[in-house]
Design a protein around this motif. Structure first.
Motif, mmCIF file in Angstrom:
data_model
loop_
_atom_site.group_PDB
_atom_site.id
_atom_site.type_symbol
_atom_site.label_atom_id
_atom_site.label_comp_id
_atom_site.label_asym_id
_atom_site.label_seq_id
_atom_site.Cartn_x
_atom_site.Cartn_y
_atom_site.Cartn_z
ATOM 1 N N SER A 151 6.475 -108.085 60.748
ATOM 2 C CA SER A 151 6.668 -108.464 59.127
ATOM 3 C C SER A 151 7.072 -109.994 59.206
ATOM 4 N N ARG A 152 7.891 -110.545 60.165
ATOM 5 C CA ARG A 152 8.272 -111.850 59.949
ATOM 6 C C ARG A 152 7.165 -113.018 59.942
ATOM 7 N N GLY A 153 6.063 -112.245 60.820
ATOM 8 C CA GLY A 153 4.973 -113.419 60.936
ATOM 9 C C GLY A 153 4.435 -113.553 59.343
ATOM 10 N N LEU A 182 7.067 -103.584 73.218
ATOM 11 C CA LEU A 182 7.927 -104.788 72.724
ATOM 12 C C LEU A 182 8.638 -104.962 73.770
ATOM 13 N N GLU A 183 9.596 -106.133 73.527
ATOM 14 C CA GLU A 183 10.833 -106.285 74.373
ATOM 15 C C GLU A 183 11.605 -105.241 74.126
ATOM 16 N N TYR A 184 11.507 -104.330 73.051
ATOM 17 C CA TYR A 184 12.527 -103.354 72.862
ATOM 18 C C TYR A 184 11.504 -102.079 72.285
ATOM 19 N N VAL A 190 -0.382 -116.236 63.918
ATOM 20 C CA VAL A 190 1.001 -116.526 63.476
ATOM 21 C C VAL A 190 1.978 -115.546 63.729
ATOM 22 N N ASP A 191 3.061 -115.667 64.469
ATOM 23 C CA ASP A 191 4.043 -114.811 64.332
ATOM 24 C C ASP A 191 5.343 -115.555 64.465
ATOM 25 N N ASP A 192 6.561 -115.075 63.899
ATOM 26 C CA ASP A 192 7.845 -115.703 64.023
ATOM 27 C C ASP A 192 8.472 -116.002 65.526
ATOM 28 N N ALA A 199 7.942 -112.764 72.318
ATOM 29 C CA ALA A 199 8.994 -112.518 73.570
ATOM 30 C C ALA A 199 8.026 -112.187 74.540
ATOM 31 N N THR A 200 7.635 -110.562 74.901
ATOM 32 C CA THR A 200 6.860 -110.487 75.836
ATOM 33 C C THR A 200 5.420 -110.654 75.737
ATOM 34 N N GLY A 201 5.103 -111.120 74.654
ATOM 35 C CA GLY A 201 3.897 -111.360 74.438
ATOM 36 C C GLY A 201 2.728 -110.097 73.977
ATOM 37 N N GLY A 202 3.222 -108.954 74.103
ATOM 38 C CA GLY A 202 2.444 -107.665 73.754
ATOM 39 C C GLY A 202 1.916 -107.674 72.296
ATOM 40 N N THR A 203 2.513 -108.292 71.513
ATOM 41 C CA THR A 203 2.384 -108.115 70.080
ATOM 42 C C THR A 203 1.110 -109.182 69.691
ATOM 43 N N ILE A 204 1.253 -110.265 70.326
ATOM 44 C CA ILE A 204 -0.014 -111.357 70.236
ATOM 45 C C ILE A 204 -1.171 -110.945 70.880
HETATM 46 P P1 AMP Z 1 6.789 -109.316 71.894
HETATM 47 O O1 AMP Z 1 5.441 -108.472 71.706
HETATM 48 O O2 AMP Z 1 7.489 -108.628 73.010
HETATM 49 O O3 AMP Z 1 6.435 -110.812 72.019
HETATM 50 O O4 AMP Z 1 7.556 -109.280 70.596
HETATM 51 C C1 AMP Z 1 7.423 -110.061 69.637
HETATM 52 C C2 AMP Z 1 7.865 -109.390 68.480
HETATM 53 O O5 AMP Z 1 9.067 -108.792 68.228
HETATM 54 C C3 AMP Z 1 7.786 -110.457 67.088
HETATM 55 O O6 AMP Z 1 7.007 -109.944 66.121
HETATM 56 C C4 AMP Z 1 9.312 -110.566 66.775
HETATM 57 O O7 AMP Z 1 9.609 -110.467 65.611
HETATM 58 C C5 AMP Z 1 10.033 -109.302 67.724
HETATM 59 N N1 AMP Z 1 11.024 -109.739 68.309
HETATM 60 C C6 AMP Z 1 11.087 -109.371 69.821
HETATM 61 N N2 AMP Z 1 12.180 -109.863 70.425
HETATM 62 C C7 AMP Z 1 13.002 -110.357 69.479
HETATM 63 C C8 AMP Z 1 14.160 -111.027 69.496
HETATM 64 N N3 AMP Z 1 14.847 -111.301 70.502
HETATM 65 N N4 AMP Z 1 14.711 -111.640 68.162
HETATM 66 C C9 AMP Z 1 13.850 -111.328 67.272
HETATM 67 N N5 AMP Z 1 12.757 -110.836 67.131
HETATM 68 C C10 AMP Z 1 12.265 -110.386 68.074
#
Ligand code: AMP
Length: 170
Positions: free
Chosen positions: A57-59, A94-96, A117-119, A122-127
């Motif tokens: 959502s923050r993207g 995701l990271e979590y 575009v994203d905020d 982290a691990t890159g999975g979303t992109i």
């Molecule tokens: P990833 O797919 O692991 O790159 O996760 C990226 C997505 O998870 C982004 O949309 C972030 O908003 C959110 N996210 C993951 N880790 C964090 C973190 N440490 N702080 C804030 N947002 C995070």
């Protein structure tokens, strides 16, 4: 402008061991927000962009403003079950936790140039899931931009060969 002073670290959110990068202080300062938008947009001057694919959502906050300012189409990449029309899905880690993102099947035309575009990377999975969906619709990923990059997670290894830029590195 030192944008890092507008990013708040929140330990153990949303899970123990995660340091959440909270962008809300940055959004509360219009100068810092405008500076961020400028920094995220300027690397793409001279590259033809047709649309922004912004990640929920923050993207959406950054991608929506960038799309409107630059006369680009805005395409939402949403979490599972949110988009109302015919869609494609992609699952990722995701990271979590794990997640699934979706795009409307008619969101992109074949061959159009997309800026993802994203905020935060982290691990890159979303992109990576976003890239896969853009390419399933036969559009081109012209570039990828995140305000924040957690470099120690090496997320950009997931999309080597693509143009990627981040503004704040941790
Ligand atoms: P990833 O797919 O692991 O790159 O996760 C990226 C997505 O998870 C982004 O949309 C972030 O908003 C959110 N996210 C993951 N880790 C964090 C973190 N440490 N702080 C804030 N947002 C995070």
């Amino acid at each position: 402008m030192d944008l890092k002073k507008y990013i708040r670290d929140v330990p153990d959110f949303p899970k123990k061991g995660i340091i959440f990068k909270d962008i809300t202080p940055l959004l509360q300062d219009s100068g810092a927000f405008q500076y961020s938008l400028q920094a995220m947009t300027s690397p793409w001057k001279g590259i033809k962009i047709d649309s922004v694919l912004a990640i929920e959502s923050r993207g959406f906050i950054f991608g929506g403003a960038m799309a409107a300012q630059n006369d680009w189409k805005f395409i939402p990449l949403r979490k599972e079950g949110k988009l109302p029309y015919h869609k494609l899905s992609e699952s990722y880690s995701l990271e979590y936790g794990t997640n699934t993102v979706e795009i409307h099947k008619d969101a992109l035309q074949k061959g159009e140039n997309v800026l993802i575009v994203d905020d935060l990377l982290a691990t890159g999975g979303t992109i990576k899931a976003g890239i896969n969906l853009v390419e399933k619709l036969e559009a081109n990923v012209a570039g990828i931009v995140a305000l924040i990059e957690l470099t120690f997670l090496e997320g950009k290894k997931q999309f080597q060969g693509y143009e990627f830029c981040s503004i704040l590195k941790y």
